[in-house]
Design a protein around this motif. Structure first.
Motif, mmCIF file in Angstrom:
data_model
loop_
_atom_site.group_PDB
_atom_site.id
_atom_site.type_symbol
_atom_site.label_atom_id
_atom_site.label_comp_id
_atom_site.label_asym_id
_atom_site.label_seq_id
_atom_site.Cartn_x
_atom_site.Cartn_y
_atom_site.Cartn_z
ATOM 1 N N ILE A 218 0.845 -1.199 0.000
ATOM 2 C CA ILE A 218 0.000 0.000 0.000
ATOM 3 C C ILE A 218 0.882 1.251 0.000
ATOM 4 O O ILE A 218 0.637 2.194 -0.754
ATOM 5 C CB ILE A 218 -0.956 -0.011 1.209
ATOM 6 N N GLU A 219 1.915 1.244 0.822
ATOM 7 C CA GLU A 219 2.822 2.388 0.873
ATOM 8 C C GLU A 219 3.472 2.634 -0.498
ATOM 9 O O GLU A 219 3.568 3.780 -0.948
ATOM 10 C CB GLU A 219 3.906 2.163 1.924
ATOM 11 N N THR A 220 3.884 1.576 -1.151
ATOM 12 C CA THR A 220 4.488 1.698 -2.477
ATOM 13 C C THR A 220 3.514 2.322 -3.467
ATOM 14 O O THR A 220 3.889 3.195 -4.262
ATOM 15 C CB THR A 220 4.961 0.319 -2.978
ATOM 16 N N ALA A 221 2.266 1.898 -3.419
ATOM 17 C CA ALA A 221 1.249 2.443 -4.328
ATOM 18 C C ALA A 221 1.000 3.919 -4.039
ATOM 19 O O ALA A 221 0.885 4.729 -4.967
ATOM 20 C CB ALA A 221 -0.048 1.650 -4.206
ATOM 21 N N ILE A 222 0.938 4.281 -2.778
ATOM 22 C CA ILE A 222 0.725 5.685 -2.400
ATOM 23 C C ILE A 222 1.872 6.548 -2.923
ATOM 24 O O ILE A 222 1.651 7.591 -3.541
ATOM 25 C CB ILE A 222 0.584 5.821 -0.862
ATOM 26 N N ARG A 223 3.102 6.091 -2.680
ATOM 27 C CA ARG A 223 4.276 6.865 -3.113
ATOM 28 C C ARG A 223 4.365 6.951 -4.641
ATOM 29 O O ARG A 223 4.672 8.004 -5.187
ATOM 30 C CB ARG A 223 5.546 6.246 -2.556
#
Length: 90
Positions: free
Chosen positions: A20-25
């Motif tokens: 999820i963090e990767t997608a947000i960034r």
């Protein structure tokens, strides 16, 4: 599933929070923006990205928000396991 079946800990290799963090960034979004869309506090977003596991309803909301099928990671894992003997150890 019988009593002799054990559950592998393999799914733990999927750290959903990191995904999820990767997608947000990668989308150039901020934690504040995500929090506003989810109607929660920014600290909750940081909590989510540190989680290894997440409630499916919340994962669905995040998938819709970010337009990413996070369930696919689990589906792909299941497909990979299709040809392996059932040994489940959670």
């Amino acid at each position: 599933m019988n009593n002799e079946t054990q559950i592998k800990s393999e799914p733990a290799k999927i750290h959903i929070g990191k995904l999820i963090e990767t997608a947000i960034r990668s989308q150039g979004l901020s934690a504040s923006w995500v929090a506003a869309q989810l109607r929660c506090d920014r600290t909750n977003v940081y909590d989510i990205i540190h989680r290894e596991y997440i409630d499916t309803q919340l994962l669905l909301r995040i998938s819709l928000l970010l337009n990413v099928d996070f369930f696919k990671y689990y589906s792909d894992y299941l497909k990979e396991q299709k040809n392996t003997p059932p040994c489940l150890d959670i």
